[in-house]
Design a protein around this motif. Sequence first.
Motif, PDB file in Angstrom:
ATOM      1  N   ARG A   1       0.801  -1.209   0.000  1.00 51.77           N
ATOM      2  CA  ARG A   1       0.000   0.000   0.000  1.00 51.77           C
ATOM      3  C   ARG A   1       0.844   1.274   0.000  1.00 51.77           C
ATOM      4  NH1 ARG A   1      -3.944  -2.564  -1.011  1.00 51.77           N
ATOM      5  NH2 ARG A   1      -3.934  -0.921  -2.544  1.00 51.77           N
ATOM      6  N   ARG A   2       2.156   1.161   0.243  1.00 52.26           N
ATOM      7  CA  ARG A   2       2.984   2.359   0.382  1.00 52.26           C
ATOM      8  C   ARG A   2       4.171   2.352  -0.576  1.00 52.26           C
ATOM      9  NH1 ARG A   2       3.076   4.315   6.716  1.00 52.26           N
ATOM     10  NH2 ARG A   2       0.802   4.189   7.005  1.00 52.26           N
ATOM     11  N   PRO A   3       4.635   3.575  -0.961  1.00 50.91           N
ATOM     12  CA  PRO A   3       5.835   3.659  -1.777  1.00 50.91           C
ATOM     13  C   PRO A   3       7.071   3.398  -0.925  1.00 50.91           C
ATOM     14  CG  PRO A   3       5.000   5.863  -1.268  1.00 50.91           C
ATOM     15  CD  PRO A   3       3.999   4.869  -0.730  1.00 50.91           C
ATOM     16  N   PRO A   4       8.157   2.985  -1.568  1.00 50.80           N
ATOM     17  CA  PRO A   4       8.305   2.824  -3.019  1.00 50.80           C
ATOM     18  C   PRO A   4       7.785   1.493  -3.547  1.00 50.80           C
ATOM     19  CG  PRO A   4      10.386   2.341  -1.958  1.00 50.80           C
ATOM     20  CD  PRO A   4       9.438   2.771  -0.852  1.00 50.80           C
ATOM     21  N   GLY A   5       7.444   0.566  -2.644  1.00 52.57           N
ATOM     22  CA  GLY A   5       7.050  -0.770  -3.077  1.00 52.57           C
ATOM     23  C   GLY A   5       5.825  -0.788  -3.966  1.00 52.57           C
ATOM     24  N   ASN A   6       4.833   0.080  -3.674  1.00 54.98           N
ATOM     25  CA  ASN A   6       3.605   0.036  -4.478  1.00 54.98           C
ATOM     26  C   ASN A   6       3.872   0.445  -5.923  1.00 54.98           C
ATOM     27  OD1 ASN A   6       3.941   2.786  -3.873  1.00 54.98           O
ATOM     28  ND2 ASN A   6       1.742   3.176  -3.891  1.00 54.98           N
ATOM     29  N   ALA A   7       4.724   1.470  -6.118  1.00 55.64           N
ATOM     30  CA  ALA A   7       5.013   1.901  -7.488  1.00 55.64           C
ATOM     31  C   ALA A   7       5.892   0.888  -8.212  1.00 55.64           C
ATOM     32  CB  ALA A   7       5.684   3.269  -7.475  1.00 55.64           C
ATOM     33  N   LEU A   8       6.911   0.377  -7.527  1.00 52.91           N
ATOM     34  CA  LEU A   8       7.842  -0.545  -8.169  1.00 52.91           C
ATOM     35  C   LEU A   8       7.155  -1.840  -8.596  1.00 52.91           C
ATOM     36  CD1 LEU A   8      10.960  -0.057  -5.876  1.00 52.91           C
ATOM     37  CD2 LEU A   8      10.504   0.972  -8.109  1.00 52.91           C
ATOM     38  N   LEU A   9       6.139  -2.275  -7.824  1.00 49.86           N
ATOM     39  CA  LEU A   9       5.416  -3.495  -8.178  1.00 49.86           C
ATOM     40  C   LEU A   9       4.118  -3.215  -8.924  1.00 49.86           C
ATOM     41  CD1 LEU A   9       5.857  -5.586  -4.898  1.00 49.86           C
ATOM     42  CD2 LEU A   9       7.070  -5.849  -7.054  1.00 49.86           C
ATOM     43  N   GLY A  10       3.444  -2.122  -8.555  1.00 46.55           N
ATOM     44  CA  GLY A  10       2.122  -1.858  -9.104  1.00 46.55           C
ATOM     45  C   GLY A  10       2.114  -1.211 -10.469  1.00 46.55           C
TER      46      GLY A  10
END
Length: 232
Positions: free
Chosen positions: A175-184
């Motif tokens: 639900r939070r960056p940077p993980g959401n952008a890198l995966l989503g």
Amino acid sequence: MSMHANAGTGISHRTVEELGGEASVLTRQRRDHAEMNRLMDRHQSLPDGPERECTLKQLIQLVFSHAFAEETVLWPAVRRRVTGGEELTAQVEDEHQQINDLTTDIERLRPGDPEREEKIRRVFSLIRQDIRDEEDELLPRLQNAIDTLALRRLGAAWETVRKSAPTHPHPAVPRRPPGNALLGVPLSGYDRLRDALDPSTSAAVSKAKVITVASVLLSAAATIALVRRRWR
């Protein structure tokens, strides 16, 4: 559980000028919320059939691109600038996750299935609660914490991300960056190609949508680069 906002403090009845103008993230958010409510009302008024299913698909696409932009651009700003922002955004993120999980089930079930209809009712209730929490509590606090220019800059960033965001649920995406952008964000191309090739869409419209996927992927790459720079 809803946030306990004070009556009269929300953004729902403020003028566009009071929200910072057309470019403000508050105006953009409220516009999307109004469209979500319109689509939910329309879905509830229609009999079973292709038109009702099309309305649901339009709602899902809007809800997920909107939420992704919030989580990538808006909620980090709330956590940085608003007192109690961590708690406020954690609650909204929990609502988003519940919507994500329910919609995943809805997309797997067949139209007309009683279980699917019950999940649709639940997800509509959650979306309406999420809108109230944002408009009555979270967004007014953000407006009190930053100036109009900052609201407009957030609006521009929010719109850029929304245009390259996934349009369907992906439960494993954080639900939070940077993980959401890198995966989503990389999933956005898949989602939008899926939307374009939907059997209910006309061939001409499908062709036009497929052509735009390349531009979406380029925008997605720019979004990933932006998020990486911000979170280094």
